[in-house]
Design an enzyme around this catalytic site. Structure first.
Site, PDB file in Angstrom:
ATOM      1  N   SER A   1       0.780  -1.086  -0.130  1.00  0.00           N
ATOM      2  CA  SER A   1      -0.200   0.020   0.071  1.00  0.00           C
ATOM      3  C   SER A   1       0.968   1.201  -0.191  1.00  0.00           C
ATOM      4  CB  SER A   1      -0.967  -0.039   1.418  1.00  0.00           C
ATOM      5  OG  SER A   1      -1.411   1.411   1.555  1.00  0.00           O
TER       6      SER A   1
ATOM      7  N   GLU B   1      -7.864 -10.302  -6.746  1.00  0.00           N
ATOM      8  CA  GLU B   1      -8.714  -9.137  -6.952  1.00  0.00           C
ATOM      9  C   GLU B   1      -9.144  -8.481  -8.154  1.00  0.00           C
ATOM     10  OE1 GLU B   1      -8.421  -6.515  -2.762  1.00  0.00           O
ATOM     11  OE2 GLU B   1      -6.560  -6.835  -3.790  1.00  0.00           O
TER      12      GLU B   1
END
Ligand code: ARG
Length: 461
Positions: A281, A294
């Site tokens: 992140s 994802e």
């Protein structure tokens, strides 16, 4: 006007095409990827025309040489694609005429762009089915390898995402494998209908020239020939069918992805996806995000969208060809690209997955996964199943109250609920006992997992 700029189909029109309309109606931006198939189709067509006496052998050779040179130019990035020539077909034909002169104008004899494009799309799809099949195979192999490595690894099996009964991780992998077996069968089946040649249908009604479609089909390697000219130029079922196969396969990959995402969360911590398949992140330093699964879950919607795109494209079209059909390419190509990329990354990811057997085991010990085993045990000792169900329900309630798994209770504790319970109960209350007992075709026992892997490998040759 030089041939490169002159439109090949504009003589009837007195006004030039509006510049924006020209761009709006062009497809060369996206159909140029079919250049190899277009050239292959044209070479086969020219060869057939010379066999039946419509072209001389010399004309055929000039055309073939010219087309081969064009293919080289495109491969080398030297070809100038022109919006004014609308699509891949007319770009190549215009260049052929520039290169070899008058004889180039004979190539389109007995043919229309309508049967040409339908043929090109099928050839292109057939060429792409090969790598798709091999990536799918690679993923299946990767699953069998993980299943073999983890044949004895125990995890909680779920229904309603609540702990249900222990299963082996190998068995869980084989569930995914089974879905892919069906997908592979669907691909083979759909390929049969893609593998049919429209060429020879011409614009819609056939041609007045003495063509021999068997010759062209053999040269192009088509297994069949489309039997009706009107259907041949307007049928896009094959693209829809391929997209249906792709939708089901992506639905499977999306489900797998959902599990991988859950399993790689800190709360589950069942698997490690490998740094190559995750990203960090930009703000939270502790994060390792399962981006690949994802994204595949997300890309599944593109393929579903393409499916509806194609179905809706066809539903109002009267026979035969309509310009609407130019819109078949982008969804089909997007589905091909998405599927190929998804399978490739999935095969790599599954080959690199690390399984955290200790965490899975510990998780299976929570949640009373062997409750059904206790009930089955009581049934074997003569208790009717419904009564056994109740006895075990009471034992679990006791366990919850005292924070104890069934296997952690001592004999006296268990005997409070039924006098049928004896020392041998512990054989069925362990995780290993539970999975090993489900030893029949399709069951989760490690022995069955190994047999299933052998069966799968044998059937794949
Ligand atoms: N670019 C067209 C397509 O993709 C080729 C066929 C055009 N035929 C026609 N009659 N305008 O479908």
């Amino acid at each position: 006007m030089s041939t490169a700029n002159k439109k090949l189909s504009s003589a009837r029109l007195t006004q030039p095409t509006d510049k924006f309309v020209e761009e709006f109606t062009a497809s060369v931006q996206f159909d140029q990827r079919m250049f190899r198939q277009d050239i292959r189709g044209s070479i086969a067509h020219a060869s057939m025309l010379s066999e039946v006496g419509v072209l001389t052998a010399e004309e055929r050779d000039q055309i073939i040489n010219g087309l081969q040179q064009i293919e080289q130019e495109i491969e080398n990035g030297e070809f100038e694609w022109s919006i004014a020539q609308e699509d891949v077909h007319m770009n190549i034909e215009a260049r052929l005429i520039t290169l070899i002169g008058e004889v180039g104008k004979k190539l389109h004899t007995g043919r229309s762009r309508n049967d040409q494009v339908a043929t090109d799309v099928r050839l292109y799809l057939l060429d792409m089915i090969e790598p798709i099949r091999s990536e799918l195979n690679r993923l299946q192999d990767a699953l069998l390898d993980v299943a073999e490595r983890e044949a004895d690894t125990i995890m909680p099996g779920f229904t309603h995402l609540q702990t249900a009964q222990p299963v082996t991780f190998g068995h869980h992998m084989l569930a995914w494998y089974e879905m892919l077996v069906r997908d592979a069968e669907r691909l083979d089946d759909c390929e049969k209908r893609v593998n049919s040649m429209p060429l020879g249908a011409a614009a819609l009604a056939g041609t007045t020239f003495p063509i021999d479609r068997e010759i062209t089909a053999n040269l192009l390697g088509f297994a069949r020939i489309c039997q009706n000219s009107l259907d041949a130029v307007s049928d896009r079922d094959f693209a829809i069918e391929f997209n249906s196969f792709a939708s089901l396969l992506m639905m499977h990959l999306s489900r797998f992805s959902e599990e991988l995402i859950i399993w790689s969360s800190a709360q589950f911590d069942f698997v490690d996806l490998g740094d190559a398949f995750c990203t960090g992140s930009s703000i939270m330093p502790q994060k390792k995000n399962p981006d690949v699964p994802e994204l595949i879950r997300g890309k599944t919607s593109r393929v579903y969208g393409n499916m509806f795109n194609l179905l809706t494209l066809m539903k109002n079209q009267p026979l035969a060809y309509n310009k609407d059909n130019q819109e078949d390419k982008e969804p089909l190509f997007d589905t091909i690209d998405t599927l190929l990329g998804s399978l490739r990354v999935y095969a790599d990811m599954m080959a690199a997955i690390t399984v955290k057997a200790d965490n899975m085991r510990e998780s299976a010990l929570r949640g009373y996964a062997t409750a059904t085993d206790l009930a089955d045990y009581l049934v074997r000792k003569g208790t009717p199943f419904r009564d056994a169900h109740e006895v075990v329900g009471l034992s679990v309630a006791y366990g919850i109250k005292h924070k104890k798994d069934l296997s952690a209770m001592n004999l006296e504790e268990l005997q409070q609920f039924s006098d049928k319970i004896e020392a041998d109960v512990f054989d069925v209350l362990t995780l290993e006992g539970s999975v090993a007992a489900r030893n029949h075709l399709g069951g989760t026992a490690p022995a069955q997992v190994r047999t299933a892997i052998t069966r799968a490998r044998n059937s794949r040759g």
